[in-house]
Design a protein around this motif. Structure first.
Motif, PDB file in Angstrom:
ATOM      1  N   ILE A  53     -94.336 152.916  -5.957  1.00 10.39           N
ATOM      2  CA  ILE A  53     -94.428 154.284  -5.451  1.00 10.39           C
ATOM      3  C   ILE A  53     -95.268 155.148  -6.377  1.00 10.39           C
ATOM      4  CG2 ILE A  53     -93.115 156.343  -4.867  1.00 10.39           C
ATOM      5  CD1 ILE A  53     -90.725 154.330  -4.415  1.00 10.39           C
ATOM      6  N   ASN A  59     -99.786 159.029  -4.424  1.00  8.17           N
ATOM      7  CA  ASN A  59     -98.889 159.772  -5.301  1.00  8.17           C
ATOM      8  C   ASN A  59     -99.660 160.572  -6.340  1.00  8.17           C
ATOM      9  OD1 ASN A  59     -96.172 160.483  -5.999  1.00  8.17           O
ATOM     10  ND2 ASN A  59     -96.489 159.324  -7.874  1.00  8.17           N
ATOM     11  N   ASN A  62    -100.799 163.546  -4.756  1.00 10.07           N
ATOM     12  CA  ASN A  62     -99.668 164.471  -4.654  1.00 10.07           C
ATOM     13  C   ASN A  62     -99.470 165.245  -5.950  1.00 10.07           C
ATOM     14  OD1 ASN A  62     -99.065 163.802  -2.069  1.00 10.07           O
ATOM     15  ND2 ASN A  62     -97.283 162.532  -2.536  1.00 10.07           N
ATOM     16  N   ASN A 299     -92.192 166.170 -13.333  1.00  8.39           N
ATOM     17  CA  ASN A 299     -91.523 166.673 -12.134  1.00  8.39           C
ATOM     18  C   ASN A 299     -91.555 165.630 -11.021  1.00  8.39           C
ATOM     19  OD1 ASN A 299     -90.256 168.526 -10.534  1.00  8.39           O
ATOM     20  ND2 ASN A 299     -92.133 169.575  -9.934  1.00  8.39           N
ATOM     21  N   ASN A 300     -92.750 165.085 -10.775  1.00  7.97           N
ATOM     22  CA  ASN A 300     -92.934 164.102  -9.709  1.00  7.97           C
ATOM     23  C   ASN A 300     -92.152 162.811 -10.008  1.00  7.97           C
ATOM     24  OD1 ASN A 300     -94.795 161.510  -9.133  1.00  7.97           O
ATOM     25  ND2 ASN A 300     -94.905 162.899  -7.394  1.00  7.97           N
ATOM     26  N   ASN A 303     -88.436 163.258  -9.596  1.00  7.48           N
ATOM     27  CA  ASN A 303     -88.134 163.337  -8.162  1.00  7.48           C
ATOM     28  C   ASN A 303     -88.099 161.949  -7.546  1.00  7.48           C
ATOM     29  OD1 ASN A 303     -87.789 166.039  -7.743  1.00  7.48           O
ATOM     30  ND2 ASN A 303     -89.886 166.448  -7.113  1.00  7.48           N
ATOM     31  N   ILE A 304     -89.100 161.146  -7.899  1.00  4.80           N
ATOM     32  CA  ILE A 304     -89.201 159.809  -7.319  1.00  4.80           C
ATOM     33  C   ILE A 304     -88.048 158.927  -7.787  1.00  4.80           C
ATOM     34  CG2 ILE A 304     -90.578 157.691  -7.507  1.00  4.80           C
ATOM     35  CD1 ILE A 304     -93.002 159.369  -6.979  1.00  4.80           C
ATOM     36  N   GLN A 306     -85.226 159.947  -8.181  1.00  5.22           N
ATOM     37  CA  GLN A 306     -84.040 160.555  -7.573  1.00  5.22           C
ATOM     38  C   GLN A 306     -83.022 160.990  -8.616  1.00  5.22           C
ATOM     39  OE1 GLN A 306     -82.933 157.528  -4.729  1.00  5.22           O
ATOM     40  NE2 GLN A 306     -85.081 157.429  -4.204  1.00  5.22           N
ATOM     41  N   VAL A 307     -83.548 161.544  -9.709  1.00  7.11           N
ATOM     42  CA  VAL A 307     -82.660 162.087 -10.739  1.00  7.11           C
ATOM     43  C   VAL A 307     -82.043 163.372 -10.195  1.00  7.11           C
ATOM     44  CG1 VAL A 307     -82.593 163.046 -13.065  1.00  7.11           C
ATOM     45  CG2 VAL A 307     -84.055 161.095 -12.568  1.00  7.11           C
TER      46      VAL A 307
END
Lengths: 334, 310
Positions: A53, A59, A62, A299-300, A303-304, A306-307
């Motif tokens: 990912i 990504n 993104n 940040n990204n 997020n990925i 899933q913290v």
């Protein structure tokens, strides 16, 4: 006008003159790059944990898109901090300009004219900050804190406290459109960053900014119009904040009176992270970009992974402190 | 010297305009003269569109009865909120209204009002000692209605992501309501993401963009605690060119309704009945002032209205 700024040696020029033997230059470079190592380390960590990912072109696009607007603010914040000041009003000014743009567009104005007027209002706001700091001699902290409050109030007044929406597609393209695979905000941010880099490192004005930030009195005695130099830094800041506000409004397809407020602290954090890369202790645009990279990747990546969102905020603070102290320790060891 | 004179002139002008501004409501709005009922509305959240709407409705309703309504905003500052209550209590209005906010943080201010004998009512806040009655939307109902609308849009199956903000008691109650509905329907909640305020639209957009790249294929719905993060989620989904993820919000703000009308991912929101809520508070205050009738409940919860594409 430019003759007001006599050519002074910027902190960077000594490097180009080969004043340091090659070996010592290299070791200095390594020692001061703790933050850069931190960024590479973060990328490596997320790449190992979520290879399929994190390490995809999509990504990375993104991440670039997510930091593009922050990059515009951080680029001009770098200028203000080069001069030795802060601009705490950048976020609220961007929000205000966003609301102004949205209202002009909803009122039926041509987008090009609306953007032009919005940029002008940003520059006027920057001029107010610059006047307060450079000519009235108020501390940048106090005056931009005060204007921050007023800008927020104006944004609330002009938006009536609500979301302004119904913007034309031609304008929204500026924030949501793409040229090939590259999002428009990234293109605009790259152009602004290159412009700031050029002015900071290749022009007399840039050298004067560094001179005033390094030693204002010495700069003044060698004939630099220090007031004008500081004033111009805030003008640049007003312009950059306005640009960020316009692009954010296009990205959100609506104007919100507080949409850009969080940009202020993040922009200062990015510049500070970048300062750890600088040998002179003054900000550089390259350093700011590394700082932006850390903010965006962190940040990204979290997020990925899933913290948990609360844990994420704690971690962000801890990692920033780690990055800065790492580079400090490596400098001391030297 | 010239600068000093300019500054002096500027200062004088500022003072003068402040004086004018403070006089204005007294001159223009005093419909009832000396004996008019005065009500002070104190809020920390006038910058929020929904709060602003309900306070304006309340003021209009009150002014129709000849009341003089003053509104004080503390811009999110809970400490100032206490001071504002103390200041208001000192002026002894006929009633004080807390316009949203967490009453547990203003025990000091509520005590000042009680000491001065001024009754306190609240709109969309919470039950607390010192508040005669709180009138609010049934936030659990708002969460349930929006969750049900989302499940319907998902065709009754799939998994969802929730965009939450637990520090706000109302949004928290909505999330609890929604969670229960998802559980009963057998819908898995993949992730709950806290949305930062200010800047909720952009924050939600960024989070949803990352969630889509991490596990886009697993997500079929996004439930947002209010309309702004729902807008951010919608934009992330649109930008990614995805068509099989639906989004719902709560509040029924104008921009949300416009988005729903477009027929994109944003499928529903639940509008809070601000008109009935503000009318209820006005009625409660009127009854108390008229013959001392105390409210028969400490908390009144009014249902919301589901808004979908017409």
């Amino acid at each position: 006008m430019m003759t007001l700024f006599p050519p002074l040696r910027s902190p960077k020029t000594s490097k180009n003159q080969g004043a340091f033997p090659r070996k010592s230059f290299l070791s200095r470079r390594l020692a001061s790059s703790g933050t850069l190592i931190g960024l590479v380390g973060l990328i490596a960590l997320f790449a190992v944990l979520r290879p399929k990912i994190f390490l995809t072109p999509l990504n990375f696009t993104n991440i670039l898109e997510q930091i593009a607007i922050l990059a515009m603010v951080a680029a001009v914040q770098t200028i203000v901090m080069v001069v030795g000041d802060f601009d705490l009003s950048v976020g609220s000014l961007a929000s205000l300009v966003g609301v102004i743009t949205a209202q002009l567009l909803v009122g039926g104005m041509d987008p090009v004219l609306a953007i032009f007027l919005a940029l002008c209002s940003g520059i006027i706001a920057g001029a107010i900050n610059g006047f307060l700091v450079a000519y009235l001699g108020l501390s940048a902290f106090i005056s931009t804190l005060a204007t921050m409050t007023s800008f927020t109030g104006l944004a609330l007044l002009l938006s009536n406290g609500t979301t302004v929406f119904g913007l034309p597609d031609a304008f929204i393209w500026l924030g949501q459109g793409r040229v090939g695979p590259v999002p428009m905000p990234v293109i605009i941010a790259v152009i602004l960053v290159i412009l700031v880099w050029f002015v900071l490192s290749k022009t007399v004005l840039g050298r004067s900014w560094y001179a005033v930030g390094g030693n204002s009195e010495a700069a003044r005695l060698s004939g630099v119009n220090t007031n004008l130099v500081r004033f111009s830094a805030f003008l640049a800041s007003g312009f950059g904040a306005a640009l960020a506000g316009i692009v954010l409004t296009a990205r959100l397809a609506s104007g919100h009176p507080s949409a850009a407020d969080p940009l202020m602290l993040s922009s200062i954090a990015a510049v500070f992270l970048g300062i750890t890369l600088s040998r002179t202790g003054q900000p550089t645009i390259g350093g700011t970009i590394v700082g932006l990279g850390i903010v965006g990747v962190l940040n990204n990546g979290l997020n990925i992974l899933q913290v948990n969102s609360y844990v994420q905020q704690v971690l962000t603070g801890v990692i920033i402190i780690l990055a800065v102290s790492l580079s400090l320790f490596s400098k001391k060891r030297r | 010297m010239k600068l000093k004179r300019t500054l002096t002139a500027l200062s004088l002008a500022t003072v003068a305009s402040l004086m004018l501004a403070s006089c204005a409501p007294g001159d223009g709005g005093a419909t009832g003269g000396e004996n008019a009922v005065t009500v002070t509305v104190i809020t920390p959240y006038l910058a929020n569109a929904a709060t602003k709407e309900v306070i304006e409705l309340f003021s209009a309703e009150g002014e129709k009865l000849g009341w003089q309504v003053n509104v004080v905003d503390t811009a999110g500052d809970m400490n100032k909120l206490n001071s504002a209550f103390q200041d208001a209590a000192a002026q002894k209005p006929d009633a004080i209204v807390l316009g949203t906010g967490d009453p547990t943080q203003i025990s000091l201010g509520l005590k000042a009002a009680a000491d001065a004998g001024v009754p306190v009512f609240s709109i969309d806040a919470g039950e607390a000692d010192g508040i005669a009655a709180n009138v609010t939307s049934d936030n659990t109902d708002l969460g349930e209605q929006s969750a049900n609308a989302l499940i319907e849009a998902m065709g009754g199956q799939g998994a969802v992501v929730m965009l939450t903000h637990d520090p706000h008691p109302g949004v928290r109650a909505r999330a609890e309501g929604a969670r229960k509905v998802f559980k009963q329907a057998g819908i898995e909640v993949l992730e709950e993401k806290h949305v930062n305020v200010p800047g909720p639209v952009d924050d939600a957009r960024t989070s949803v963009q990352d969630i889509i790249s991490a596990r886009g294929s697993e997500v079929s719905g996004i439930w947002a605690g209010w309309d702004e993060p729902a807008l951010g989620a919608t934009q992330a989904i649109d930008a990614a060119g995805i068509t099989d993820i639906s989004v719902v919000g709560v509040d029924g703000q104008d921009f949300a309704i416009a988005e729903i009308e477009k027929g994109g991912p944003f499928v529903a929101t639940v509008k809070q009945d601000w008109k009935s809520i503000s009318a209820k508070v006005v009625a409660l205050i009127s009854a108390l002032l008229l013959d001392g009738t105390q409210p028969d409940q400490k908390q009144y919860e009014l249902p919301g209205t589901l808004v979908t594409k017409k």
